[in-house]
Design a protein around this motif. Sequence first.
Motif, short mmCIF file in Angstrom:
data_model
loop_
_atom_site.label_atom_id
_atom_site.label_comp_id
_atom_site.label_asym_id
_atom_site.label_seq_id
_atom_site.Cartn_x
_atom_site.Cartn_y
_atom_site.Cartn_z
N LEU A 1 5.92 -13.91 -9.51
CA LEU A 1 6.57 -13.03 -9.08
C LEU A 1 7.71 -13.24 -8.89
CD1 LEU A 1 4.30 -12.47 -6.11
CD2 LEU A 1 3.54 -11.21 -7.84
N ASN A 2 8.87 -12.34 -9.30
CA ASN A 2 9.92 -12.03 -9.27
C ASN A 2 10.57 -11.96 -7.64
OD1 ASN A 2 10.45 -9.06 -7.18
ND2 ASN A 2 11.23 -8.16 -9.37
N LYS A 3 11.53 -12.12 -7.57
CA LYS A 3 11.93 -13.17 -5.88
C LYS A 3 11.75 -11.91 -4.98
CE LYS A 3 16.18 -15.30 -3.41
NZ LYS A 3 17.46 -15.37 -3.71
N LYS A 4 11.85 -11.17 -5.49
CA LYS A 4 12.32 -9.91 -4.41
C LYS A 4 10.95 -9.21 -3.77
CE LYS A 4 12.05 -5.05 -5.73
NZ LYS A 4 11.57 -4.57 -4.88
N ASP A 5 9.57 -9.11 -4.51
CA ASP A 5 8.23 -9.21 -5.03
C ASP A 5 7.01 -10.58 -4.36
OD1 ASP A 5 8.34 -6.47 -5.42
OD2 ASP A 5 7.55 -7.53 -7.56
N LEU A 6 7.84 -11.58 -4.13
CA LEU A 6 7.18 -12.57 -3.34
C LEU A 6 7.26 -12.56 -1.71
CD1 LEU A 6 9.48 -15.43 -3.83
CD2 LEU A 6 7.38 -15.16 -4.74
N ALA A 7 7.18 -11.50 -0.85
CA ALA A 7 7.23 -10.97 0.05
C ALA A 7 5.72 -10.19 0.26
CB ALA A 7 8.37 -10.00 0.87
N ARG B 1 -2.67 -11.48 -2.11
CA ARG B 1 -3.83 -12.50 -1.87
C ARG B 1 -5.47 -12.33 -1.14
NH1 ARG B 1 -2.72 -17.93 -1.11
NH2 ARG B 1 -1.05 -17.74 -0.26
N LYS B 2 -4.33 -11.08 -0.65
CA LYS B 2 -6.17 -10.45 0.40
C LYS B 2 -6.77 -9.65 -0.83
CE LYS B 2 -7.09 -7.51 3.95
NZ LYS B 2 -6.52 -6.61 4.66
N ALA B 3 -6.12 -9.06 -1.97
CA ALA B 3 -6.87 -7.98 -2.20
C ALA B 3 -7.76 -8.56 -3.58
CB ALA B 3 -5.60 -7.37 -2.97
N TYR B 4 -7.28 -9.85 -4.52
CA TYR B 4 -7.59 -11.03 -4.83
C TYR B 4 -8.55 -11.45 -5.04
CZ TYR B 4 -8.36 -14.41 -7.96
OH TYR B 4 -8.51 -15.82 -9.60
N GLY B 5 -9.16 -12.18 -3.31
CA GLY B 5 -9.39 -12.25 -2.79
C GLY B 5 -10.37 -13.75 -3.36
N ALA B 6 -9.14 -14.83 -4.64
CA ALA B 6 -9.96 -15.73 -4.71
C ALA B 6 -8.17 -16.94 -4.12
CB ALA B 6 -10.32 -15.95 -5.65
N PRO B 7 -9.33 -18.10 -4.07
CA PRO B 7 -8.14 -19.69 -3.91
C PRO B 7 -6.91 -19.03 -5.33
CG PRO B 7 -9.93 -20.63 -3.07
CD PRO B 7 -10.21 -18.97 -3.97
N CYS B 8 -5.09 -19.24 -4.53
CA CYS B 8 -4.31 -18.52 -5.73
C CYS B 8 -2.98 -19.34 -5.17
CB CYS B 8 -4.53 -17.61 -6.23
SG CYS B 8 -4.06 -16.29 -4.56
N THR B 9 -2.14 -19.50 -5.95
CA THR B 9 -0.67 -19.71 -5.84
C THR B 9 0.19 -19.00 -5.81
OG1 THR B 9 -0.60 -21.10 -7.34
CG2 THR B 9 -1.60 -22.48 -5.17
N PHE B 10 1.59 -18.64 -6.08
CA PHE B 10 2.23 -18.07 -6.26
C PHE B 10 3.69 -18.49 -6.81
CE2 PHE B 10 0.04 -15.69 -3.34
CZ PHE B 10 -0.78 -14.91 -3.97
N ARG B 11 4.28 -18.33 -7.56
CA ARG B 11 5.67 -18.75 -7.93
C ARG B 11 6.27 -18.29 -8.13
NH1 ARG B 11 3.42 -21.73 -11.98
NH2 ARG B 11 4.48 -20.71 -13.29
N GLU B 12 7.95 -17.71 -8.40
CA GLU B 12 9.07 -17.07 -8.89
C GLU B 12 9.28 -17.16 -10.38
OE1 GLU B 12 13.86 -16.06 -7.43
OE2 GLU B 12 12.43 -17.60 -6.52
N GLY C 1 9.03 -5.44 -11.84
CA GLY C 1 8.47 -5.94 -10.63
C GLY C 1 6.83 -5.63 -11.23
N GLY C 2 5.91 -5.95 -10.54
CA GLY C 2 4.23 -6.48 -10.88
C GLY C 2 4.47 -7.69 -10.43
N PHE C 3 3.10 -8.62 -11.51
CA PHE C 3 3.06 -9.60 -11.18
C PHE C 3 2.16 -9.74 -13.31
CE2 PHE C 3 -0.19 -8.03 -8.96
CZ PHE C 3 -1.26 -8.17 -10.30
N CYS C 4 2.33 -11.41 -12.98
CA CYS C 4 1.85 -11.87 -14.19
C CYS C 4 0.65 -13.39 -13.41
CB CYS C 4 2.38 -12.69 -15.23
SG CYS C 4 2.80 -11.84 -16.33
#
Length: 207
Positions: A140-146, A152-163, A170-173
């Motif tokens: 995610l970009n810095k702003k969307d780390l919020a 995580r809730k929508a994905y519903g499985a273990p995951c991590t996040f990185r800027e 916006g959006g994510f990979c």
Amino acid sequence: MANEEKLAKFHQAINHYAMEQREKIEQEVAAFKKKELEETSNEVLAEAYHLIQKEMAQMRGRISREMARREMDGRRALLEKRSRIAEKVFAQAADILRKETESDRYSALLTRHAKEVHDAFARRSEDAGLPFPEDVVFLLNKKDLAFQETIRKAYGAPCTFREDSSISIGGFCAESPSLRLEIDSTLDSMLENQRDWFEEASQLSVG
């Protein structure tokens, strides 16, 4: 008297012959000059003709090169103009999307995309005969780390996040090394993917 008369006639005959020979020579000289003049004239005309042909060929070559240069310059100018228009339009579109990321609808968009990512990883795991991945990283970009908990809730499985500073709008990979799968759900790529459509729809393509 008889001898003198004979001598006079002899001189007269010689003079007459001499006159005939001189006239003959003069006629031959005149004919020779005429022939030489005609041949010289023909040579001059031939040289002039070849010179004209050469000049015309060079002129056609110069005209062709000039036309090709102008066509290339025109094509280059059109390409530059098309690029400026496209960049202006896409810059404006990016600003609109950035404003959209500040609206209430943005959270719903991230939620929908996170669910789609979960389904895509599930299908890949099943097709590959592998367990559902637990190494998924959302970039995610810095702003969307919020929005980490929303995703995580929508994905519903273990995951991590990185800027990821390369995500501008916006959006994510989402990446899974174990499945060797990356899903690009950034607004940046979604906008960029519209370039071909934009050029075709706006008739800005250069043939």
